[in-house]
Write an enzyme that holds these catalytic residues in place. Structure first.
Site, PDB file in Angstrom:
ATOM      1  N   GLY A  63      19.947  15.577  -3.469  1.00  0.00           N
ATOM      2  CA  GLY A  63      19.385  16.791  -2.883  1.00  0.00           C
ATOM      3  C   GLY A  63      20.502  17.784  -2.634  1.00  0.00           C
ATOM      4  N   GLN A  68      24.592  25.010   1.062  1.00  0.00           N
ATOM      5  CA  GLN A  68      25.695  24.148   0.607  1.00  0.00           C
ATOM      6  C   GLN A  68      26.464  24.746  -0.565  1.00  0.00           C
ATOM      7  OE1 GLN A  68      23.058  20.431   0.443  1.00  0.00           O
ATOM      8  NE2 GLN A  68      25.048  19.608   0.998  1.00  0.00           N
ATOM      9  N   HIS A 148      16.346  15.827   5.264  1.00  0.00           N
ATOM     10  CA  HIS A 148      17.785  16.124   5.251  1.00  0.00           C
ATOM     11  C   HIS A 148      18.023  17.560   4.756  1.00  0.00           C
ATOM     12  CE1 HIS A 148      22.111  14.782   4.359  1.00  0.00           C
ATOM     13  NE2 HIS A 148      22.015  15.953   3.743  1.00  0.00           N
ATOM     14  N   GLU A 149      17.336  17.933   3.658  1.00  0.00           N
ATOM     15  CA  GLU A 149      17.571  19.260   3.061  1.00  0.00           C
ATOM     16  C   GLU A 149      16.991  20.376   3.927  1.00  0.00           C
ATOM     17  OE1 GLU A 149      19.743  19.312   0.857  1.00  0.00           O
ATOM     18  OE2 GLU A 149      19.661  17.164   0.463  1.00  0.00           O
ATOM     19  N   HIS A 152      19.289  21.269   6.580  1.00  0.00           N
ATOM     20  CA  HIS A 152      20.369  22.156   6.123  1.00  0.00           C
ATOM     21  C   HIS A 152      19.971  23.625   6.266  1.00  0.00           C
ATOM     22  CE1 HIS A 152      23.710  19.870   4.518  1.00  0.00           C
ATOM     23  NE2 HIS A 152      22.933  19.102   3.775  1.00  0.00           N
TER      24      HIS A 152
HETATM   25 ZN    ZN Z   1      23.418  17.316   2.966  1.00  0.00          ZN
END
Ligand code: ZN
Length: 181
Positions: A63, A68, A148-149, A152
């Site tokens: 992912g 990021q 998780h994403e 972010h």
């Molecule tokens: Zn991450």
């Protein structure tokens, strides 16, 4: 040695051709900044998503969220092994009470892995790369990736989800990683 640097230059050029983006590492403020909604669904967005998928697969990872790669937009890509895709402006609209614990890592925190508790099943409302509404109901590994994403996109990293004592351990591991130990 000249031949090595020539080869390195060639490989870097090859990387760029394949749409490789620089992955931001822990400490970069973009990772702590809540991202803005995607509001333009154009070729540039689709190119960005394709480049993010290439970058994620080359890393390798399962992912990758836009912050990021330094892009302040609510977009992430994933490849769970069973399927891959990109989601814009995702919102978790339902989470199961049932949880799962599993080891997580992050391309922005290389070589640091800790077990994280996540919801086992979630429902996500989002838009695809053309702006069309989509609803995703995912479980287990995909539910873990999505949570998780989506974190972010709100400037949250998986280490923030750890119990205080374990988080201390994780922060030490991150310091060691950043010092190259
Ligand atoms: Zn991450």
């Amino acid at each position: 040695c000249g031949s090595i640097s020539t080869r390195a230059r060639f490989l870097r050029r090859l990387d760029r051709t394949m749409g490789s983006l620089d992955i931001r590492i822990f400490g970069d403020p973009v990772l702590r900044t809540p991202a803005r909604p995607v509001d333009v669904f154009d070729d540039a967005l689709r190119k960005l998503a394709a480049d993010m998928l290439d970058t994620m697969r080359a890393a390798p990872g399962v992912g990758l969220a836009a912050p990021q790669v330094g892009v302040d937009r609510r977009l992430f890509v994933f490849d769970s092994g069973e399927r891959s895709g990109a989601l814009c402006n995702p919102t978790i609209t339902w989470m199961s009470e049932e949880t799962q614990e599993g080891e997580e890592g992050c391309l922005s925190i290389p070589n640091v892995y800790f077990p994280v508790v996540r919801a086992m099943h979630i429902r996500v409302e989002a838009q695809d790369l053309d702006g069309a509404p989509v609803v995703e109901e995912v479980s287990e590994f995909e539910a873990r990736i999505f949570q998780h994403e989506i974190d972010h996109l709100d400037g949250i990293l998986f280490v923030d989800r750890l119990e205080p004592e374990v988080r201390k351990e994780a922060m030490q591991a991150i310091r060691d990683m950043l010092l190259g130990l």
